[in-house]
Design a protein around this motif. Sequence first.
Motif, PDB file in Angstrom:
ATOM      1  N   VAL A  55       0.838  -1.198   0.000  1.00 42.50           N
ATOM      2  CA  VAL A  55       0.000   0.000   0.000  1.00 42.50           C
ATOM      3  C   VAL A  55       0.873   1.248   0.000  1.00 42.50           C
ATOM      4  N   GLU A  56       1.926   1.232   0.841  1.00 42.35           N
ATOM      5  CA  GLU A  56       2.747   2.424   0.977  1.00 42.35           C
ATOM      6  C   GLU A  56       3.640   2.653  -0.244  1.00 42.35           C
ATOM      7  N   ASP A  57       4.209   1.593  -0.801  1.00 44.56           N
ATOM      8  CA  ASP A  57       5.219   1.834  -1.832  1.00 44.56           C
ATOM      9  C   ASP A  57       4.736   1.568  -3.253  1.00 44.56           C
ATOM     10  N   GLY A  58       3.438   1.187  -3.421  1.00 39.92           N
ATOM     11  CA  GLY A  58       2.932   0.996  -4.773  1.00 39.92           C
ATOM     12  C   GLY A  58       2.952   2.293  -5.537  1.00 39.92           C
ATOM     13  N   PRO A  59       2.817   2.261  -6.823  1.00 36.09           N
ATOM     14  CA  PRO A  59       2.681   1.065  -7.654  1.00 36.09           C
ATOM     15  C   PRO A  59       4.018   0.506  -8.153  1.00 36.09           C
ATOM     16  N   GLY A  60       5.139   1.151  -7.817  1.00 34.78           N
ATOM     17  CA  GLY A  60       6.451   0.613  -8.185  1.00 34.78           C
ATOM     18  C   GLY A  60       7.068   1.274  -9.398  1.00 34.78           C
ATOM     19  N   GLU A  61       8.247   0.772  -9.745  1.00 39.07           N
ATOM     20  CA  GLU A  61       9.010   1.348 -10.849  1.00 39.07           C
ATOM     21  C   GLU A  61       8.297   1.124 -12.187  1.00 39.07           C
TER      22      GLU A  61
END
Length: 252
Positions: A55-61
Amino acid sequence: QTGGRVKVETQVTVPEKREKRKPIKKPSKKSKGKPGRKPKKSTENDKEADANTTVEDGPGEGFTILSAKSLFLGQKLSLTESEISKIGTIKVEGIINPTNAEIDLKEGIGNALEKAGGKDFLETVKELRKSQGPLEVASVAVSQANGMAARFIIHCHIPQWGSEKCEDQLEKTVKNCLSAAEEKKLKSVAFPSLPAGRNGFPKQTAAQLILKAISNHFVSATTSSLKNIYFVLFDSESIGIYLQEMAKMDAK
């Protein structure tokens, strides 16, 4: 006595000055070219942590958030740009796969998910076809997301444009996808634009219906496990339409 104090202070400060001077060698010039590259390496070790931090680090590179809106229960709806080939790497707990009655993976998202998940994912989908297929229009079936950052794939049978009550059915599809995510207690989902090429929905109509359905779902729900909804788009025309429609949501 005052003289004594001064001596003590000078004894303390002198070694401090010497210590400060020592490290001033200038290695910074050599390393200037590399700082941007370093963080990428760490992502390989972060896979175990992903389960807890989606939830915190989505959605990513590879995913760029263009616009975000807060929904009725505080959920965040983020309009996200990416390439279709990257959909299997998005850091969310559930990915929506628009498909047909047979849950085939021939087009667009399904194809990209199959490439990302490989044989294991394909086997899972085959089992799902046996146990839950063929899918009725607007209904959903959930499979594991083997080989991907996500936990589940929510397959949904999209209505054909021009079929009876197709607009209502599209809204119902969206609601069923969100309900399925909540049943699995998911915190985050990725929605590609649902009416894929084969369904023939005009993009503007689809955008209006889908955003309305997402918004209405949370207005009528009392609670929801969902915190983040990423709307993932791959072409500039769709992005322009969804930005426009999301802005209208804010204006109401």
